[in-house]
Design a protein around this motif. Structure first.
Motif, PDB file in Angstrom:
ATOM      1  N   ARG A  10      -5.938  -9.072   4.149  1.00 19.46           N
ATOM      2  CA  ARG A  10      -5.776  -9.787   2.889  1.00 19.46           C
ATOM      3  C   ARG A  10      -5.177  -8.881   1.820  1.00 19.46           C
ATOM      4  O   ARG A  10      -4.288  -9.286   1.068  1.00 19.46           O
ATOM      5  N   GLY A  11      -5.646  -7.613   1.776  1.00 24.55           N
ATOM      6  CA  GLY A  11      -5.096  -6.665   0.805  1.00 24.55           C
ATOM      7  C   GLY A  11      -3.643  -6.337   1.090  1.00 24.55           C
ATOM      8  O   GLY A  11      -2.825  -6.220   0.167  1.00 24.55           O
ATOM      9  N   ARG A  14      -1.505  -9.133  -0.070  1.00 25.35           N
ATOM     10  CA  ARG A  14      -1.428  -9.204  -1.527  1.00 25.35           C
ATOM     11  C   ARG A  14      -0.498  -8.132  -2.084  1.00 25.35           C
ATOM     12  O   ARG A  14       0.196  -8.360  -3.068  1.00 25.35           O
ATOM     13  N   HIS A  15      -0.493  -6.964  -1.472  1.00 23.31           N
ATOM     14  CA  HIS A  15       0.338  -5.843  -1.951  1.00 23.31           C
ATOM     15  C   HIS A  15       1.418  -5.533  -0.905  1.00 23.31           C
ATOM     16  O   HIS A  15       1.627  -4.375  -0.539  1.00 23.31           O
ATOM     17  N   ARG A 376      -1.928 -16.738   3.298  1.00 22.31           N
ATOM     18  CA  ARG A 376      -2.706 -15.502   3.163  1.00 22.31           C
ATOM     19  C   ARG A 376      -4.072 -15.625   3.826  1.00 22.31           C
ATOM     20  O   ARG A 376      -4.602 -14.644   4.359  1.00 22.31           O
ATOM     21  N   SER A 439       3.318 -11.845   4.927  1.00 22.66           N
ATOM     22  CA  SER A 439       3.159 -12.386   3.577  1.00 22.66           C
ATOM     23  C   SER A 439       4.519 -12.643   2.941  1.00 22.66           C
ATOM     24  O   SER A 439       4.711 -13.660   2.252  1.00 22.66           O
TER      25      SER A 439
END
Length: 854
Positions: A10-11, A14-15, A376, A439
């Motif tokens: 997930r991190g 996101r990044h 995501r 992503s």
């Protein structure tokens, strides 16, 4: 672990840009490290403590001139005619120039050496003639002395008679002065005769000594007859180069300068080729064969994932990971003694597992998107479930490769460490960079048709599959299971049969491509000077006491004659003595090449002679001897390493499947696929079957460390496939499906992704079958063939059949053991319960078993 990977996925999603940038930054750093720290790679290998290494170390201390590495430069006239005077002069000039290169001890001019041999032979011939003349003169002198002796004896008789007559006549006193004068003359003649005999005796003794020296020289010349530097037809010559450093320590710059000198020379009508000891630099790491393997892998990915975007992501992550691993390994080559195979092994593994590990996560993500998951959310869950399986699978390969260090063989341990590091990097890239890329591409990971169907809802995405009547899944029949098991085992045993004839050694010039300079040099030496010239042995002997020069020569002659008398020895020549004359070295030429059985037996028989004639302790060194020692050391280490891997396999599978039988049959299956892979290697690379297809120009012994390295890699990959198929079986079983039905459900759930992963592995490994390096080609074949057999015969046929026959007993585990074993949730089932998807309900089949996604 699953929860941690969920958060990491997930991190990373996101990044995404930061994660991708970080990995490319690491790749850049690895490239800079390589540019700064990249050093020399070698195809030579050594193991400290072997008999050859001990003799080499001793030579370096007591006889440095004989301890340096050697190599051959072969000159051939292009028209097959004898070299002209101009060509000989040009080659001699090149020889003199080569001797000036830094790092070279000496370069032997072949024509000067052959001229010296001819002069020695002529000198011996002339010496024999002079000795014959001298003997004739001695015999004439002896005859003359005998005649003089007879004359003296007759004169003495006459004088004695005269004295007797004088005494009888009473005239002795008057005749005494004259008689004494005659006696004095006779005594002087006798004295002169005695002096002549003494001189004759001394001359005869000198003649015998000279004759003995001449016989010794003739004997030495005869024993060294086959050690030629110019062929009998005068159309080929060997220039031997002796380096200042041992073979493994020769600077690449020295070899490059030597090759450049001869390559840039303009000698009309002469072709130069170099032995593998000189041209053993860095091979091409990535060539056409490897590129074809990647193309095939890409095609498989497109067919499986349905999009070029989806196919490109695993390739991209694998290339980034393998770039970091390979460049990182090469950056250490200046401080570590590294074989040229080491970084290529990392490249091979990094590509194969990098593509597969990313594929597992992407495949799970695609299924979840089609089930209606948000991007995501799906990335995080895929990373926590399939990513968890990737980490576990990667850990098995990592541990198996790292365990190569237990063999206590430095170069093999380094290979394992570099391979393990490449796998570790592939895992880290898969669980961080893959989520980041997923992503960025969003739903483009699906095909246009799949995205259009998804727009109508999850049901549409599956084309109504959720509502369509399901085909009832039935277990296989017991008869089919029995036939499948018997046929699978029979096929594997038949394929494994050639492994019984396995012979190990390191490759020589004959193993190289026919277009290579090493192969041409090896062949030219074999054809013009004999195969044994390619694998000369160095025998070192201790001479007793503190011998004088004459005594040392006598000792060396006795040793040389004893060595020359051995079977399969065609030539022996002195190679030098220590300054105190207590150590002598001899060049011994075997009858056949360095990898032949007769040469291997000769190494052992020579060592068994020590102490030679009960007096001389001897040792054997040289590249052929070193290869024999390495092969035997590796053979001795293999059983222990195999036990370590088998024990590790049993433990891992016991933890994952919580079963006694599953680890046993899975491990036995691995052993079958391992020996079948070896059988295939022996049939092709040792026996020469299908040699034209696989480019095996000269069949011979198998690469000595291949069986050991194959254990570690094939074990890890076999456990991967067992994991992805077996967990599906267990998942179905624990959700209530009957044991035999669970087998079929597990196979159906995992066979698509395992088949794709195996085909990709086979494609990548198969690309190395046609690599430039003679060492890497059989490794590529062994891994590709091993994966083929293990994935499609053992895991998809044999194991399911045995599991079916075992029924419920396949999952039996003693209660006391069940209580103490940790519960390893490899597939992340707990994670799915902790993060349930609320968009759609999970479909249940007719038996109430949850659908298992690969």
């Amino acid at each position: 672990m699953a929860e941690l990977l969920y958060r990491l996925g997930r991190g990373s999603a996101r990044h995404a840009r930061k994660i991708i940038a970080a990995w490319f930054a690491v790749l850049l750093v690895a490239g800079l490290a390589f540019a700064i720290g990249g050093g020399t790679l070698s195809s030579s290998m050594s193991i400290p403590g072997t008999p050859t290494a001990e003799v080499t170390d001793r030579l370096a201390a007591e006889l440095p001139s004989a301890s340096g590495g050697t190599g051959n430069i072969v000159a051939q006239s292009t028209d097959g005619k004898p070299f002209t005077d101009a060509q000989e002069k040009a080659i001699g000039t090149l020889t003199a120039d080569a001797a000036k290169i830094d790092g070279i001890e000496t370069v032997i001019d072949p024509f000067a050496t052959e001229a010296e041999r001819a002069e020695s032979a002529q000198a011996i011939k002339d010496g024999r003639q002079k000795l014959a003349d001298a003997r004739t003169q001695l015999e004439a002198g002896d005859t003359q002395l005998n005649s003089s002796e007879q004359e003296l004896a007759a004169g003495q008789e006459q004088l004695d008679a005269a004295i007797a007559q004088a005494r009888a006549a009473g005239m002795y006193q008057q005749a005494k002065p004259e008689l004494d004068k005659q006696q004095a003359q006779l005594d002087a003649g006798a004295k002169k005769l005695e002096a002549g005999r003494t001189e004759l005796k001394e001359n005869r003794s000198t003649l015998e000594k000279e004759s003995a020296k001449l016989d010794q020289g003739a004997s030495q010349l005869e024993m060294a007859t086959e050690i030629r530097t110019v062929s009998e037809d005068g159309a080929a010559a060997i220039t031997m180069v002796v380096f200042t450093e041992a073979q493994m320590d020769i600077e690449q710059d020295t070899k490059d300068a030597l090759v450049a000198l001869f390559d840039n020379a303009t000698v009309d009508g002469v072709q130069f080729d170099f032995s593998s000891e000189i041209t053993q630099g860095v091979p091409s790491i990535f060539g056409p064969g490897e590129a074809i393997g990647l193309v095939v892998a890409g095609i498989v990915l497109v067919l499986m994932l349905g999009t070029f975007v989806g196919a490109g992501l695993p390739l991209l992550t694998a290339l980034v990971g393998v770039g970091i691993g390979a460049l990182g390994a090469l950056s250490l080559s200046s401080v570590l003694e590294m074989s040229s195979v080491t970084p290529m092994l990392g490249l091979m593994l990094g590509l194969a597992v990098g593509i597969d590990y990313s594929l597992f996560i992407i495949n799970r993500h695609r299924h979840q998107l089609k089930d209606g998951y948000e991007v995501r959310e799906s990335i995080a869950l895929a990373n926590g479930t399939s990513g968890n399986a990737v980490v576990f699978a990667g850990a098995t390969v990592f541990i198996a490769l790292l365990a190569l260090n237990v063999t206590s063989i430095p170069f093999l341990g380094l290979m394992g460490s570099v391979g393990a590091a490449s796998v570790l990097i592939a895992v880290l890239v898969a669980i961080t960079m893959t989520p980041a890329l997923l992503s960025l591409v969003g739903t483009k990971i699906l095909s246009r048709k799949e995205r259009a169907a998804l727009a109508t809802g999850p049901a549409g995405a599956t084309t109504g599959a959720a509502h369509a009547p399901k085909t009832r899944v039935r277990p296989m029949s017991s008869a089919v299971a029995i036939l499948t098991a018997i046929a699978s085992v029979a096929v594997l045993l038949v394929i494994a049969t050639p492994a019984l004839d396995l012979r190990l050694n390191l490759p020589d010039g004959s193993s190289e491509s026919q277009e290579s300079t090493q192969y041409r040099a090896y062949t030219a030496i074999s054809e013009n000077f004999g195969e044994g010239q390619n694998g000369a042995l160095l025998v070192v002997a201790d001479l007793p006491g503190s011998p004088t020069e004459e005594e040392s020569q006598a000792h060396q002659m006795r040793i040389a004659e004893a060595l020359f008398a051995q079977d399969d020895v065609i030539a022996v020549a002195p190679a030098g003595t220590s300054t105190d004359r207590t150590v002598a070295a001899f060049q011994v030429i075997p009858a056949e090449g360095p990898t032949s059985e007769s040469t291997e037996e000769l190494v052992h028989s020579l060592r068994d002679l020590s102490p030679l004639e009960g007096t001389y302790d001897i040792g054997v060194a040289g590249s052929a001897s070193g290869n024999v020692d390495i092969s035997e050391k590796l053979s001795d280490a293999l059983p222990f390493y195999l036990m370590v891997v088998v024990g590790l396999s049993m433990l891992i599978l016991l933890l994952v499947f919580r079963s006694i039988l599953v680890p046993i049959i899975a491990t036995l299956g691995f052993i079958l696929s391992y020996y079948a892979a070896l059988g295939g290697v022996v049939a092709i690379y040792q026996w020469g079957w299908l040699s034209a297809i696989f480019g095996v120009d000269t069949p011979g012994p198998i690469l000595s460390f291949l069986p050991t390295i194959l254990v570690g890699i094939l074990f890890g990959l076999a456990m991967d496939y067992q994991l992805f198929l077996g967990t599906g079986m267990r998942e179905a079983f624990v959700h209530g499906a009957p044991a035999r039905l669970a087998v079929i459900k597990g196979v159906r759930a995992g066979r698509a992704v395992v088949s794709a992963a195996a085909i990709i592995m086979i494609s990548v490994f198969g690309g190395f079958i046609f690599a430039e390096s003679a060492m890497i080609r059989p490794i590529g074949f062994a891994l590709a063939f091993g994966v083929l057999l293990d994935a499609f015969v053992v895991r998809m046929l044999l194991i399911p059949a045995l599991m079916h026959l075992a029924g419920d007993k396949a999952w039996w585990l003693p209660r006391w053991l069940e209580r103490i074993l940790p519960d390893i949730d490899v597939e992340g089932a707990k994670l799915e319960r902790q993060h349930p998807h609320t968009g759609v309900e999970h479909a249940e089949d007719a038996e109430g078993t949850a659908r298992v996604e690969a």
